[in-house]
Design a protein around this motif. Structure first.
Motif, mmCIF file in Angstrom:
data_model
loop_
_atom_site.group_PDB
_atom_site.id
_atom_site.type_symbol
_atom_site.label_atom_id
_atom_site.label_comp_id
_atom_site.label_asym_id
_atom_site.label_seq_id
_atom_site.Cartn_x
_atom_site.Cartn_y
_atom_site.Cartn_z
ATOM 1 N N ALA A 34 -8.253 9.966 -2.079
ATOM 2 C CA ALA A 34 -8.195 8.515 -1.951
ATOM 3 C C ALA A 34 -9.581 7.903 -2.102
ATOM 4 O O ALA A 34 -10.586 8.502 -1.710
ATOM 5 C CB ALA A 34 -7.607 8.133 -0.599
ATOM 6 N N ARG A 88 -3.937 14.032 -0.627
ATOM 7 C CA ARG A 88 -3.975 12.790 0.166
ATOM 8 C C ARG A 88 -4.599 11.681 -0.693
ATOM 9 O O ARG A 88 -5.763 11.763 -1.077
ATOM 10 C CB ARG A 88 -4.790 13.041 1.431
ATOM 11 N N ASP A 89 -3.793 10.642 -1.014
ATOM 12 C CA ASP A 89 -4.258 9.622 -1.940
ATOM 13 C C ASP A 89 -3.772 8.243 -1.519
ATOM 14 O O ASP A 89 -2.968 8.111 -0.579
ATOM 15 C CB ASP A 89 -3.781 9.941 -3.366
ATOM 16 N N THR A 90 -4.229 7.209 -2.221
ATOM 17 C CA THR A 90 -3.862 5.825 -1.911
ATOM 18 C C THR A 90 -3.714 5.027 -3.202
ATOM 19 O O THR A 90 -4.521 5.172 -4.119
ATOM 20 C CB THR A 90 -4.924 5.143 -1.021
ATOM 21 N N ASP A 148 -6.239 9.316 9.216
ATOM 22 C CA ASP A 148 -6.918 10.422 8.540
ATOM 23 C C ASP A 148 -7.947 11.096 9.443
ATOM 24 O O ASP A 148 -8.173 12.314 9.335
ATOM 25 C CB ASP A 148 -7.598 9.919 7.267
ATOM 26 N N THR A 188 0.642 5.534 0.392
ATOM 27 C CA THR A 188 -0.149 6.723 0.722
ATOM 28 C C THR A 188 0.653 8.008 0.551
ATOM 29 O O THR A 188 0.140 9.088 0.837
ATOM 30 C CB THR A 188 -0.675 6.646 2.173
ATOM 31 N N GLU A 189 1.891 7.886 0.095
ATOM 32 C CA GLU A 189 2.735 9.050 -0.190
ATOM 33 C C GLU A 189 3.184 8.997 -1.645
ATOM 34 O O GLU A 189 3.726 7.978 -2.102
ATOM 35 C CB GLU A 189 3.950 9.096 0.732
ATOM 36 N N ASN A 234 0.801 15.546 -5.996
ATOM 37 C CA ASN A 234 0.859 14.410 -5.081
ATOM 38 C C ASN A 234 2.237 14.235 -4.443
ATOM 39 O O ASN A 234 2.456 13.250 -3.736
ATOM 40 C CB ASN A 234 0.489 13.112 -5.810
ATOM 41 N N LEU A 261 -5.746 -0.467 5.611
ATOM 42 C CA LEU A 261 -6.677 0.606 5.261
ATOM 43 C C LEU A 261 -7.374 1.156 6.496
ATOM 44 O O LEU A 261 -7.622 2.363 6.597
ATOM 45 C CB LEU A 261 -7.702 0.089 4.255
ATOM 46 N N THR A 280 -11.015 4.311 -1.027
ATOM 47 C CA THR A 280 -10.746 3.047 -0.365
ATOM 48 C C THR A 280 -11.961 2.576 0.421
ATOM 49 O O THR A 280 -12.816 3.377 0.815
ATOM 50 C CB THR A 280 -9.548 3.146 0.593
ATOM 51 N N GLN A 284 -4.958 3.463 8.253
ATOM 52 C CA GLN A 284 -4.867 4.739 7.557
ATOM 53 C C GLN A 284 -6.116 5.567 7.782
ATOM 54 O O GLN A 284 -6.052 6.803 7.905
ATOM 55 C CB GLN A 284 -4.647 4.502 6.062
ATOM 56 N N LEU A 311 0.834 -1.191 0.000
ATOM 57 C CA LEU A 311 0.000 0.000 0.000
ATOM 58 C C LEU A 311 0.874 1.247 0.000
ATOM 59 O O LEU A 311 1.897 1.304 0.698
ATOM 60 C CB LEU A 311 -0.899 -0.010 1.244
#
Length: 373
Positions: free
Chosen positions: A292, A157-159, A340, A27-28, A146, A333, A294, A336, A25
């Motif tokens: 994101a 902020r993404d995944t 968040d 997230t950055e 990103n 998830l 998810t 995370q 996974l």
């Protein structure tokens, strides 16, 4: 015994990343881009990439140069970009660099006056497949927004998720189907309940993800953690979430505190208030632009991909998600999600903040047009 375990025991192509985890996974953006560029650099036979946004900036140029180098080395490189998504981000220079390097570049649904309606359907997918062995899938576009390195602390902020083995081959099959403009036919021999890469449009179902999400909500017994930047769901999806809450499932929804798309912002409170009255917790993410997409259900089922929970993603655009029965991925998830929540606050249905009169007048129009947002 799960499909992932069987494949490993049979000494077939390993599905596991180092550390015995089936998925990785991200997230950055900087970490993801580094991994993707390294995968491209190691490509021996084929690179397939599609993206909604491919910007002519520091990040986009790194990818363009890496792809061009592989193409010049004799690797088959195919790049499928969305014409509308990249309209204000790409450039003729970027297009020229890709084509002159021998890359097969295709723009999805460019505007043409003879077929104006097709412009409304977009390729919203973000996917990289290298040698049909590694695949990267999720919400990250290819642009500096990103990247902490180039955009700073306000980065999006993404995944994203990385996969290998059979899942990478499924992702490649999905890429090829859209590239060739033909319906996607799932391979019954490779599609297993434990993990599958799902386009929202296939030969057997024109809105597959919609059905899968409803099934996930319907099977929930303990908790649902859902993150989406654009939440304009159809009545069936809203009812599935409400039914889960009525069964005692802890349903938590994380959305932007204020959407970057005005019509979505106008009608968001109307939807959130309705859900909260049915026992669903709704949190607004404040610190950065939330992008994101998810889903984690009962610490068991998980989904990461490109589809928002709105009409456009579920019924109109081309989307692609990984849906997996994986306690490890679901737990990641959920962790995370908790992280968040530290940058979010619950919407207060009792509070009615003052809205400009223009917003109040346009809200009914936005609601009527919600299927096209």
């Amino acid at each position: 015994m799960s499909y992932l375990t069987r494949r490993r025991r049979d000494r077939c192509e390993p599905l596991l990343w180092p550390g015995d985890e089936p998925f990785r996974l991200f997230t950055e953006g900087d970490e993801l881009y580094t991994a993707m560029l390294a995968a491209i650099d190691r490509a021996e036979r084929e690179v397939a990439l599609e993206s909604y946004i491919f910007a002519d900036d520091e990040v986009g140029r790194q990818f363009a140069e890496a792809l061009a180098e592989r193409a010049r080395a004799g690797v088959r490189v195919s790049v499928h970009l969305d014409a509308a998504g990249s309209l204000f981000w790409a450039s003729r220079g970027l297009d020229r660099l890709l084509r002159q390097s021998g890359i097969r570049l295709r723009w999805f649904h460019r505007w043409h006056w003879t077929r104006p309606l097709r412009y409304n359907q977009r390729n919203h997918r973000k996917l990289l497949v290298v040698d049909r062995r590694q695949a990267y899938l999720g919400g990250f576009n290819i642009h500096r927004e990103n990247s902490r390195r180039y955009y700073g602390e306000r980065r999006w902020r993404d995944t994203h998720v990385a996969m290998t083995g059979a899942l990478a081959r499924q992702a490649h099959a999905a890429f090829r189907a859209l590239w060739q403009g033909r319906p996607y036919h799932p391979d019954p021999a490779s599609e297993r309940p434990s993990a599958v890469v799902l386009p929202n449009k296939s030969a057997d179902c024109p809105h597959r993800l919609h059905c899968v999400f409803a099934a996930m909500f319907g099977s929930a017994r303990q908790r649902i953690d859902l993150t989406t930047p654009y939440f304009v769901p159809d009545a069936w999806t809203q009812q599935a979430l409400a039914d889960a809450a009525a069964r005692g499932v802890a349903v938590r929804l994380l959305v932007p505190h204020q959407s970057d798309i005005a019509p979505v912002r106008w009608i968001a409170r109307r939807i959130y208030t309705r859900l909260q009255r049915q026992g669903i917790q709704v949190f607004g993410y404040r610190s950065r632009l939330l992008h994101a997409k998810t889903l984690a259900v009962d610490g068991d089922w998980a989904s990461v991909g490109t589809a928002n929970l709105d009409y456009r993603s579920l019924f109109l655009n081309h989307e692609l998600n990984l849906c997996a029965r994986s306690p490890t991925l679901a737990a990641a998830l959920e962790r995370q999600f908790e992280t968040d929540l530290a940058d979010a606050e619950a919407f207060d249905i009792a509070a009615r903040p003052h809205r400009p009169i223009g917003d109040r007048l346009l809200t009914p129009l936005a609601w009527a047009a919600r299927r096209w947002l």
